[in-house]
Design a protein around this motif. Structure first.
Motif, PDB file in Angstrom:
ATOM      1  N   GLU A  52       0.825  -1.213   0.000  1.00  0.00           N
ATOM      2  CA  GLU A  52       0.000   0.000   0.000  1.00  0.00           C
ATOM      3  C   GLU A  52       0.859   1.263   0.000  1.00  0.00           C
ATOM      4  OE1 GLU A  52      -3.213   2.209   2.989  1.00  0.00           O
ATOM      5  OE2 GLU A  52      -2.887   0.039   3.151  1.00  0.00           O
ATOM      6  N   ASN A  53       2.036   1.180   0.608  1.00  0.00           N
ATOM      7  CA  ASN A  53       2.878   2.368   0.769  1.00  0.00           C
ATOM      8  C   ASN A  53       4.178   2.333  -0.008  1.00  0.00           C
ATOM      9  OD1 ASN A  53       1.511   4.044   3.007  1.00  0.00           O
ATOM     10  ND2 ASN A  53       1.484   1.963   3.835  1.00  0.00           N
ATOM     11  N   THR A  81       8.978   4.792  -1.026  1.00  0.00           N
ATOM     12  CA  THR A  81       7.851   4.855  -0.095  1.00  0.00           C
ATOM     13  C   THR A  81       7.041   6.124  -0.350  1.00  0.00           C
ATOM     14  OG1 THR A  81       9.237   5.988   1.549  1.00  0.00           O
ATOM     15  CG2 THR A  81       9.085   3.597   1.698  1.00  0.00           C
ATOM     16  N   LYS A  82       5.747   6.014  -0.188  1.00  0.00           N
ATOM     17  CA  LYS A  82       4.866   7.167  -0.345  1.00  0.00           C
ATOM     18  C   LYS A  82       4.925   8.030   0.920  1.00  0.00           C
ATOM     19  CE  LYS A  82       1.679   4.499  -3.241  1.00  0.00           C
ATOM     20  NZ  LYS A  82       0.294   3.996  -3.398  1.00  0.00           N
ATOM     21  N   TYR A 104       3.827   9.769   4.357  1.00  0.00           N
ATOM     22  CA  TYR A 104       3.129   9.193   5.504  1.00  0.00           C
ATOM     23  C   TYR A 104       2.606  10.314   6.406  1.00  0.00           C
ATOM     24  CZ  TYR A 104       7.968   9.891   7.015  1.00  0.00           C
ATOM     25  OH  TYR A 104       9.210  10.410   7.240  1.00  0.00           O
ATOM     26  N   LYS A 138      -2.465   5.528   9.707  1.00  0.00           N
ATOM     27  CA  LYS A 138      -1.629   5.276   8.530  1.00  0.00           C
ATOM     28  C   LYS A 138      -0.150   5.168   8.890  1.00  0.00           C
ATOM     29  CE  LYS A 138      -4.645   7.313   5.034  1.00  0.00           C
ATOM     30  NZ  LYS A 138      -4.771   8.329   3.946  1.00  0.00           N
ATOM     31  N   PHE A 157       2.238   2.276   7.573  1.00  0.00           N
ATOM     32  CA  PHE A 157       3.461   2.624   6.856  1.00  0.00           C
ATOM     33  C   PHE A 157       4.651   1.861   7.432  1.00  0.00           C
ATOM     34  CE2 PHE A 157       7.361   5.081   6.503  1.00  0.00           C
ATOM     35  CZ  PHE A 157       7.412   5.367   5.155  1.00  0.00           C
ATOM     36  N   ASP A 193       4.522  -1.847   6.585  1.00  0.00           N
ATOM     37  CA  ASP A 193       4.880  -2.136   5.197  1.00  0.00           C
ATOM     38  C   ASP A 193       6.378  -2.022   4.968  1.00  0.00           C
ATOM     39  OD1 ASP A 193       2.280  -2.602   4.582  1.00  0.00           O
ATOM     40  OD2 ASP A 193       1.970  -0.791   3.384  1.00  0.00           O
TER      41      ASP A 193
END
Length: 368
Positions: A59-60, A76-77, A79, A85, A89, A92
């Protein structure tokens, strides 16, 4: 093998090696806007998130790769600290680092990016880094936009980080070339030092900031092929070892060009090797021809010829490899420094530079 065939074989060897070489997987961790994309673009010369193929991992986390850069980035996206979340994060990232969800494509090193201009490291960063460190994955802290800090502010930030994370390497980076990107070259050296041996050559080729890394990996390739060339001299049939020796040298040159990102220089390599340097070197030594003739004598002649020719074959392969590496490294340094005038002068004088370098290294190896 004529020069056209040599060029074709070199291009084929280069393409095959590039296609099959193993790529290191680097996880890039950091919040939105910290400068991860700029860091990647400055280090590798490509912004993989834009030019590469992206694949969702979790997801991240998303992976990026492209044909022109022999690394795979796991990005990584952004956070949100203090929310649910945040927990997702960290879960993940740690799973990816420990390869529990990615056993067939393991992460090899981690770069944890923190924007230096913020002047602080938060508990979230410390907690995440410690969790990753516990997995034994090599991880470095990369302080981006570090040129915006004064020396005093930088010292305070580094001291604060070291208080909580005393064993983690810290590198201050910048995208500004006039600052030589601060410690980006050192980050590249740390990375290659912490990668498995089989992946060092790919990272050396991918990074564009540390020429010494490229020279070191090229040196390993040259040593390997020079050692192999020595045994070529023991071919019992006179003059039959030349094609074998040439094939060995083509493989060496292809790997050197790969390390320096100079696949398009196959034609250059052909022209340099076609110069009078190699022919005159063999003629001047006289040993190679003598060794081939000695092989015509049964029994002891074969052994003696092999010993003599093996020594020359190894020295010649070493000299050619080192000369190609010197040409490529000099070319790369001039491009990196942006010196167009010196670059043009070097290109104009490249055949002479190559010839002199081959002879110097041949003499050094033969006498050593």
């Amino acid at each position: 093998m004529n020069y056209h065939q040599f060029e074709e074989k070199l291009e084929k060897e280069f393409s095959e090696f590039k296609k099959n070489v193993k790529k290191p997987n680097i996880i890039l961790i950091g919040g939105t806007g910290v400068g991860k994309s700029s860091l990647v673009n400055t280090c590798f010369g490509e912004e993989l998130a834009k030019v590469g193929v992206g694949k969702p991992v979790t997801e991240n986390i998303e992976s990026f790769s492209c044909e022109s850069v022999p690394v795979v980035l796991f990005d990584t996206k952004g956070y949100e600290i203090g929310t649910e979340k945040e927990k997702i994060f960290i879960r993940d990232v740690v799973r990816c680092a420990t390869n529990s969800d990615n056993s067939d494509n393991p992460i090899h090193i981690a770069w944890y990016c923190i924007q230096a201009s913020g002047g602080r490291i938060v508990n979230f960063d410390i907690s995440t880094i410690k969790k990753i460190q516990q997995t034994n994955l090599p991880i470095a802290i990369v302080l981006t936009k570090a040129d915006l800090l004064s020396d005093a502010e930088s010292a305070i930030l580094r001291s604060t980080i070291a208080t909580f994370l005393p064993t983690i390497a810290i590198f201050e980076t910048s995208i500004k070339n006039n600052l030589k990107n601060l410690q980006l070259s050192e980050l590249c050296q740390w990375s290659v030092d912490n990668l498995p041996a089989s992946l060092k050559i790919s990272f050396a080729a991918a990074q564009r900031k540390n020429i010494n890394i490229k020279k070191a990996e090229a040196g390993k390739v040259i040593a390997q092929h020079s050692s192999s060339a020595v045994f070529v001299g023991f071919t019992p049939i006179p003059f039959s070892d030349a094609p074998i020796l040439l094939a060995n040298q083509v493989g060496m040159i292809a790997r050197i060009l790969f390390i320096y990102n100079m696949g398009s220089f196959a034609n250059m390599a052909k022209d340099l090797l076609a110069s009078a340097a190699i022919g005159s070197l063999i003629s001047e030594s006289g040993v190679w021809i003598a060794a081939q003739l000695i092989k015509l004598i049964p029994g002891i002649g074969t052994v003696a010829g092999g010993i003599i020719n093996g020594s020359v074959a190894g020295a010649l392969t070493y000299a050619i490899g080192m000369a190609i590496s010197e040409v490529c490294s000099r070319f790369s340094e001039l491009i990196l420094n942006g010196n167009s005038k010196e670059l043009k002068e070097f290109i104009d004088n490249m055949p002479e530079f190559f010839a002199a370098t081959v002879k110097n290294f041949f003499k050094q190896k033969s006498q050593g």
